[in-house]
Design an enzyme around this catalytic site. Structure first.
Site, PDB file in Angstrom:
ATOM      1  N   HIS B  48      18.211  30.418   0.492  1.00 23.94           N
ATOM      2  CA  HIS B  48      17.060  31.132   1.053  1.00 23.94           C
ATOM      3  C   HIS B  48      16.314  30.187   2.013  1.00 23.94           C
ATOM      4  O   HIS B  48      16.361  28.959   1.844  1.00 23.94           O
ATOM      5  CB  HIS B  48      16.118  31.582  -0.064  1.00 23.94           C
ATOM      6  CG  HIS B  48      16.642  32.730  -0.873  1.00 23.94           C
ATOM      7  ND1 HIS B  48      15.862  33.450  -1.744  1.00 23.94           N
ATOM      8  CD2 HIS B  48      17.876  33.291  -0.932  1.00 23.94           C
ATOM      9  CE1 HIS B  48      16.588  34.397  -2.310  1.00 23.94           C
ATOM     10  NE2 HIS B  48      17.819  34.327  -1.839  1.00 23.94           N
ATOM     11  N   GLU B  50      13.262  29.317   2.311  1.00 26.32           N
ATOM     12  CA  GLU B  50      12.306  28.387   1.684  1.00 26.32           C
ATOM     13  C   GLU B  50      13.025  27.183   1.065  1.00 26.32           C
ATOM     14  O   GLU B  50      12.570  26.044   1.178  1.00 26.32           O
ATOM     15  CB  GLU B  50      11.510  29.082   0.559  1.00 26.32           C
ATOM     16  CG  GLU B  50      10.727  30.306   0.963  1.00 26.32           C
ATOM     17  CD  GLU B  50      11.523  31.589   0.736  1.00 26.32           C
ATOM     18  OE1 GLU B  50      12.680  31.691   1.192  1.00 26.32           O
ATOM     19  OE2 GLU B  50      10.974  32.491   0.093  1.00 26.32           O
ATOM     20  N   CYS B  78      10.800  34.896  -3.523  1.00 30.07           N
ATOM     21  CA  CYS B  78      11.367  35.405  -4.780  1.00 30.07           C
ATOM     22  C   CYS B  78      11.020  34.419  -5.890  1.00 30.07           C
ATOM     23  O   CYS B  78      10.436  33.363  -5.642  1.00 30.07           O
ATOM     24  CB  CYS B  78      12.879  35.570  -4.654  1.00 30.07           C
ATOM     25  SG  CYS B  78      13.780  34.002  -4.672  1.00 30.07           S
ATOM     26  N   CYS B  81      12.472  30.871  -5.379  1.00 27.60           N
ATOM     27  CA  CYS B  81      11.762  30.078  -4.371  1.00 27.60           C
ATOM     28  C   CYS B  81      10.355  29.714  -4.829  1.00 27.60           C
ATOM     29  O   CYS B  81       9.883  28.606  -4.562  1.00 27.60           O
ATOM     30  CB  CYS B  81      11.739  30.830  -3.048  1.00 27.60           C
ATOM     31  SG  CYS B  81      13.390  30.938  -2.309  1.00 27.60           S
TER      32      CYS B  81
END
Lengths: 144, 144
Positions: B48, B50, B78, B81
Site C-alpha cells: 500500500h 502508506e 486501512c 497501514c
C-alpha cells in the site's frame, strides 16, 4: 511451528525480537517461505516475520493472494499482520503465544471480527505456546 | 496532498488502485518519501502507498521510528497501514477520502482507539476529500 521457532531463534541471534513465521502450501505441506523479525536490521517498522514471509511467498507463487497457503507464526499477529494475512487470503493461521499487549487477533482490534475484514482465515492459537512464549520472555528479561 | 494525489494518479496509470502517500518532515515541510499503491506490480498484498512511503522514509532517515514526520494519504488508511503508522511513530496523519468499507482509522477496528495501540498520531481526515474520492470512484466505475 518448529521451523518458525528456528526463525525466531535466528532473529534473536541477530538482536531482533524473537518471532518467526513460515508460509506452507496447504495441500502438500511444503514450505514456501520462512522469515524472522527484521525490524532492526532493515530499519523498517513493518518488517515483522509474517509480513516478510507473506511477501516472499507471494513473490514465489506469482500472486498477491495465497488462498492455498497456511501461516505458522510464533506469536499472535499484531493488527498490521492480521490485516495483511486477511489481504493475502491465507487459509489457516496457526500461532504460538498469545499477546495481550500487542495482539490483533484475540486482543485489541480483533481484526478478523471487524466488518472491514473481508477474508477471515481459520485460526488456531496456542500451538507450542510455552516454547514460543519462553523465548520471548527470556529475550525481554535479558533486555531489562 | 497535491503530491499524494499525483502519486495516486500515477498509480492509476500503472493499473493500480489510485491511492498515494507522502511522508513530510514535520519541521521543515520537506518531502522525505512519496509512493503510490503498488500491490499489482509488486505482487505484494502489503504494498500500500502508506507502507511504501513509510519504508522509504525510514531508510532515508536511518530509523524505524519517524516521530518528526507527518503522513499525507489520499484515502483513510486501512487497519494494516494504521498500525504501521503507529509503529512508525508518525506525528500527524492527514488523509483525504473516508473509507467505510476498508478504513481502520474512523471505521472498523478504529486502531488508534485500541488498548493495543501504543502511539496515536494526531489525525485530520477529509483533506481534499472530493478530489481524492472522485479519483477512486472513477477508477472503480471504469472497472465495472
Amino acid at each position: 511451528m518448529d521451523i518458525a521457532l528456528k526463525e525466531a531463534k535466528a532473529a534473536e541471534s541477530r538482536g531482533e525480537v524473537p518471532i518467526g513465521a513460515v508460509v506452507v502450501d496447504a495441500n502438500s505441506g511444503d514450505i514456501i517461505a520462512q522469515a524472522g523479525n527484521q525490524t532492526e536490521a532493515d530499519l523498517d517498522p513493518t518488517a515483522h516475520a509474517e509480513i516478510l514471509a507473506i511477501r516472499q511467498a507471494a513473490q514465489k507463487l506469482g500472486s498477491a493472494r495465497l488462498p492455498e497457503c497456511d501461516l505458522y507464526v510464533t506469536l499472535e499477529p499484531c493488527t498490521m499482520c492480521a490485516t495483511a494475512i486477511s489481504f493475502a487470503r491465507i487459509r489457516r493461521l496457526y500461532f504460538g503465544a498469545y499477546d495481550s499487549k500487542g495482539g490483533g487477533v484475540d486482543h485489541g482490534a480483533r481484526f478478523f471480527t471487524q466488518p472491514t475484514c473481508h477474508h477471515t482465515p481459520e485460526v488456531y492459537g496456542g500451538i507450542r505456546e510455552r516454547d514460543c512464549a519462553d523465548l520471548l520472555k527470556a529475550f525481554f528479561a535479558k533486555k531489562r
